[in-house]
Write a protein that holds these residues in place. Sequence first.
Motif, short mmCIF file in Angstrom:
data_model
loop_
_atom_site.label_atom_id
_atom_site.label_comp_id
_atom_site.label_asym_id
_atom_site.label_seq_id
_atom_site.Cartn_x
_atom_site.Cartn_y
_atom_site.Cartn_z
N THR A 36 62.03 -26.13 -50.02
CA THR A 36 61.03 -25.60 -50.51
C THR A 36 59.70 -25.79 -50.93
N GLU A 55 64.04 -15.25 -48.75
CA GLU A 55 63.20 -15.16 -47.76
C GLU A 55 62.03 -14.03 -48.32
N ASN A 56 61.72 -12.96 -48.52
CA ASN A 56 60.62 -12.62 -49.18
C ASN A 56 59.97 -13.29 -50.05
N GLU A 57 60.70 -14.01 -50.95
CA GLU A 57 59.60 -14.86 -51.99
C GLU A 57 58.98 -16.13 -50.78
N LYS A 58 59.89 -17.06 -49.84
CA LYS A 58 59.86 -17.51 -49.06
C LYS A 58 58.30 -17.42 -48.26
N LYS A 59 58.45 -16.43 -47.48
CA LYS A 59 57.02 -15.51 -47.37
C LYS A 59 55.94 -15.56 -47.60
N ALA A 119 55.08 -19.56 -48.73
CA ALA A 119 54.34 -19.93 -47.05
C ALA A 119 52.39 -19.31 -47.19
N SER A 120 52.16 -17.81 -47.26
CA SER A 120 50.73 -17.57 -47.00
C SER A 120 50.55 -18.75 -48.42
#
Length: 284
Positions: free
Chosen positions: A4, A50-54, A57-58
């Motif tokens: 990340t 994955e939710n934290e990666k989103k 990314a935002s």
Amino acid sequence: MQQTRTYIENSLKTLYPPGEISGFIRLVLSHACKMSFTQQILCKDTQIPENEKKIIASIVERLKKMEPIQYILGETEFYSLPFFVDSSVLIPRPETEELVDMIIRDARDGAFRKILDIGTGSGCIAVVLAKHIDNAEVTAIDISENALETAKRNALRNNTEALFVKADILNDSERPEALSGNFNIIVANPPYILKSEKAEMKANVLDYEPHIALFADDEDPLLFYRAIARFASCHLESYGCIYLEINPLYSDDLLKMLAGQGFSHAEILPDLSGKKRFIKATKI
């Protein structure tokens, strides 16, 4: 987590210097993953959900559009205190921390209690002075209702009390009752960047921060300062002080203007980089 970090670096490396990207990474991981900077170091091999990666990314996509990180996260730090910020208020600057520190040091003897902050924005000046000056009675004004709401939230967040009032320092005919008395300190960081200086400014400032709080008219760059000086000449107690953050380009003009308003005891003070950044004027 290293994957990340690399993603953030690669996404932003053509837009920001390495040191700034490193700061972004710490802030983004702290915000999205609720990890302190120390935890980020100790848990560098941790897998990010994955939710934290989103969320990350935002944030990265907004950074790619040069949006200030403070607006993206909705907060910043000023004088070691947390402050909410949004596009209705300027992001507090380190120079303004120097101005606040100057006032706090001058007010340690307890003589300066009644304080007026003109153009409060996020409330950063008002809140810090209320926090650090014993028995301070702080009034803060702004023309923007949205800014005043943000300032009130910041006072509550930092367990301080101040009176926030909608008022326009340029409008002499409609003064609220809160401005009818006298003050020991009047402080202001009014719009002082010339519109002709826009070409030198970064997109993250020019495209996102409120222009009404940034820019002075090239034809009349002292407009706000004259209004502040007029008000102070009537509402500043004897031996009270005005503290102003200024554009170095017209520091000498400001001294002349203040002298014309009866403030013969005025001095230009530098910021930490040596620029003529502040004026302190005393009413004798």
